[in-house]
Scaffold this active site. Structure first.
Site, PDB file in Angstrom:
ATOM      1  N   SER A   7       1.046  -1.239   0.228  1.00 48.24           N
ATOM      2  CA  SER A   7      -0.083  -0.041   0.158  1.00 48.24           C
ATOM      3  C   SER A   7       0.738   1.244  -0.020  1.00 48.24           C
ATOM      4  CB  SER A   7      -0.849   0.016   1.216  1.00 48.24           C
ATOM      5  OG  SER A   7      -1.357   1.325   1.359  1.00 48.24           O
ATOM      6  N   HIS A  32      -1.219  -1.561  -4.403  1.00 49.17           N
ATOM      7  CA  HIS A  32      -2.408  -1.066  -3.579  1.00 49.17           C
ATOM      8  C   HIS A  32      -2.825   0.722  -3.393  1.00 49.17           C
ATOM      9  CE1 HIS A  32      -6.007  -2.198  -1.102  1.00 49.17           C
ATOM     10  NE2 HIS A  32      -5.599  -0.750  -0.435  1.00 49.17           N
ATOM     11  N   ASP A  34      -4.799   3.893  -1.812  1.00 49.67           N
ATOM     12  CA  ASP A  34      -5.889   4.144  -1.197  1.00 49.67           C
ATOM     13  C   ASP A  34      -6.399   5.437  -1.423  1.00 49.67           C
ATOM     14  OD1 ASP A  34      -5.906   1.837   0.775  1.00 49.67           O
ATOM     15  OD2 ASP A  34      -4.012   2.065   1.028  1.00 49.67           O
ATOM     16  N   MET A  36      -9.030   8.264  -0.362  1.00 48.99           N
ATOM     17  CA  MET A  36      -9.950   8.649   0.588  1.00 48.99           C
ATOM     18  C   MET A  36     -10.282   9.853   0.611  1.00 48.99           C
ATOM     19  SD  MET A  36      -7.747   7.275   3.852  1.00 48.99           S
ATOM     20  CE  MET A  36      -6.841   5.858   3.960  1.00 48.99           C
ATOM     21  N   HIS A  65      -8.333   1.083  -3.991  1.00 51.50           N
ATOM     22  CA  HIS A  65      -9.146   1.095  -3.007  1.00 51.50           C
ATOM     23  C   HIS A  65     -10.033   2.262  -2.583  1.00 51.50           C
ATOM     24  CE1 HIS A  65      -9.574  -0.101   1.542  1.00 51.50           C
ATOM     25  NE2 HIS A  65     -10.670   0.117   1.183  1.00 51.50           N
ATOM     26  N   MET A  67     -12.061   4.579  -0.824  1.00 53.76           N
ATOM     27  CA  MET A  67     -12.965   4.685   0.464  1.00 53.76           C
ATOM     28  C   MET A  67     -13.654   6.140   0.224  1.00 53.76           C
ATOM     29  SD  MET A  67      -9.777   3.327   2.843  1.00 53.76           S
ATOM     30  CE  MET A  67      -8.542   3.387   1.574  1.00 53.76           C
ATOM     31  N   MET A 136     -11.376  -6.054   4.959  1.00 51.70           N
ATOM     32  CA  MET A 136     -10.706  -4.695   5.996  1.00 51.70           C
ATOM     33  C   MET A 136     -10.616  -5.454   7.334  1.00 51.70           C
ATOM     34  SD  MET A 136      -9.941  -2.382   3.962  1.00 51.70           S
ATOM     35  CE  MET A 136      -9.213  -1.528   5.534  1.00 51.70           C
ATOM     36  N   GLY A 141      -9.026   4.300   6.874  1.00 49.38           N
ATOM     37  CA  GLY A 141      -8.681   5.700   7.122  1.00 49.38           C
ATOM     38  C   GLY A 141      -7.372   5.993   7.360  1.00 49.38           C
ATOM     39  N   GLY A 143      -3.058   3.744   8.064  1.00 50.90           N
ATOM     40  CA  GLY A 143      -2.059   2.950   8.042  1.00 50.90           C
ATOM     41  C   GLY A 143      -1.743   2.737   9.746  1.00 50.90           C
ATOM     42  N   ASP A 174      -6.704  -6.372   3.922  1.00 49.19           N
ATOM     43  CA  ASP A 174      -6.032  -4.882   4.302  1.00 49.19           C
ATOM     44  C   ASP A 174      -6.303  -4.804   5.687  1.00 49.19           C
ATOM     45  OD1 ASP A 174      -5.109  -2.436   3.820  1.00 49.19           O
ATOM     46  OD2 ASP A 174      -6.855  -1.887   2.482  1.00 49.19           O
ATOM     47  N   GLY A 176      -3.187  -3.978   8.997  1.00 47.44           N
ATOM     48  CA  GLY A 176      -2.333  -4.620  10.083  1.00 47.44           C
ATOM     49  C   GLY A 176      -1.618  -6.023   9.742  1.00 47.44           C
ATOM     50  N   GLY A 196       0.804  -1.767   4.257  1.00 48.69           N
ATOM     51  CA  GLY A 196       1.581  -0.463   3.932  1.00 48.69           C
ATOM     52  C   GLY A 196       2.707  -0.568   5.068  1.00 48.69           C
ATOM     53  N   SER A 197       2.540  -0.274   6.391  1.00 50.15           N
ATOM     54  CA  SER A 197       3.609  -0.112   7.136  1.00 50.15           C
ATOM     55  C   SER A 197       4.433  -1.108   7.681  1.00 50.15           C
ATOM     56  CB  SER A 197       3.052   0.646   8.676  1.00 50.15           C
ATOM     57  OG  SER A 197       1.986  -0.295   9.031  1.00 50.15           O
TER      58      SER A 197
HETATM   59  C1  DX5 Z   1      -6.329   1.832   5.540  1.00 49.49           C
HETATM   60  C2  DX5 Z   1      -5.882   1.635   4.093  1.00 49.49           C
HETATM   61  C3  DX5 Z   1      -4.825   0.251   3.949  1.00 49.49           C
HETATM   62  C4  DX5 Z   1      -3.742   0.777   4.859  1.00 49.49           C
HETATM   63  C5  DX5 Z   1      -2.969  -0.348   5.417  1.00 49.49           C
HETATM   64  O1  DX5 Z   1      -7.357   2.505   5.497  1.00 49.49           O
HETATM   65  O2  DX5 Z   1      -6.869   0.977   3.273  1.00 49.49           O
HETATM   66  O3  DX5 Z   1      -4.602   0.057   2.740  1.00 49.49           O
HETATM   67  O4  DX5 Z   1      -2.606   1.215   3.788  1.00 49.49           O
HETATM   68  O5  DX5 Z   1      -2.010   0.166   6.206  1.00 49.49           O
HETATM   69  P1  DX5 Z   1      -1.253  -0.894   7.152  1.00 49.49           P
HETATM   70  O6  DX5 Z   1      -0.691  -1.963   6.226  1.00 49.49           O
HETATM   71  O7  DX5 Z   1      -0.155  -0.132   7.898  1.00 49.49           O
HETATM   72  O8  DX5 Z   1      -2.158  -1.176   8.194  1.00 49.49           O
HETATM   73 ZN    ZN Z   2      -6.553  -0.228   1.281  1.00 42.96          ZN
END
Ligand code: DX5
Ligand code: ZN
Length: 221
Positions: A7, A32, A34, A36, A65, A67, A136, A141, A143, A174, A176, A196-197
């Protein structure tokens, strides 16, 4: 082989092109992205102009994705910007079936997703219309949040559905995702790990991704 979709939310946005090249050379299957809108979720990220410009630096499939509220208003613009997959939230409003149909008519793969608090059965009316279901495992919202266990039974349910009706359905997860939660998701039937993180924070992203790809029931293939 499990697919890995880093992500870009965790990337350094001042050098987005380099960050995409980095995930590509680390072995990412998809990017990926995101999106928002500050309404469906309390954060604002990127839109079609950014996707259009990063489309030029990679051939990686863009897993977008959305949102955003009433996503039907924007699917044409995201298709035009270079999305390969467009995933909408079942909670986002508007006519979900019409939205998914429009995405497919635009030549883009439709996906459906749901928040951690939404029962998986809410997806039933749409499962035969999509190429991708995204589970999810954090409230969307931001990461960097912790994985919510309730997603695992949703993945098992979707795995059963896919085995019976559409073995090619991608089951993505997606929120954690790290070494440990990613393995549990792959064991529960997920085919794509979006993260992501943990990936951007890893010492060696290539090593991390190749480890994750070996997860799941088809690891030997
Ligand atoms: C959160 C996003 C995710 C986010 C995940 O709203 O949809 O794609 O980047 O981040 P991590 O992997 O850090 O939970
Ligand atoms: Zn996402």
């Amino acid at each position: 082989m499990t697919k890995v979709a880093p992500s870009l939310l965790s990337a350094d946005f001042s050098m987005l092109g380099d960050e995409i090249r980095k995930i590509e050379s680390a072995g990412a299957d998809w990017a990926h992205l995101d999106v928002m809108d500050g309404r469906f979720v309390p954060n604002i990220t990127i839109g079609p102009p950014v996707i259009e410009s990063i489309r030029k630096v990679t051939k990686l499939p863009f897993d977008v994705h959305l949102m955003i509220e009433k996503p039907a208003r924007y699917v044409d613009a995201f298709a035009k910007s270079g999305a390969d997959m467009l995933t909408v939230h079942v909670e986002a409003g508007g006519n979900v079936k019409e939205t998914l149909k429009r995405i497919r008519d635009l030549g883009v793969k439709p996906g459906i997703t749901l928040n951690p608090g939404t029962p998986v059965k809410k997806l039933n009316p749409f499962l035969d219309m999509v190429d991708l279901v995204l589970v999810m495992t954090v409230q969307p919202g931001f990461g960097g949040q912790s994985f919510q266990e309730t997603g695992l039974s949703k993945m098992r349910y979707l795995r059963e559905y896919a085995d019976a009706h559409n073995p090619r359905l991608e089951i993505s997860v997606d929120g954690g995702i790290n070494r440990e939660t990613g393995k549990r998701c792959a064991d529960a039937g997920a085919t794509v790990l979006a993260a992501g993180s943990s990936l951007f924070g890893s010492k060696d992203m290539k090593e991390e991704i190749s480890l994750w790809k070996k997860y799941g029931p088809n690891a030997a293939e």
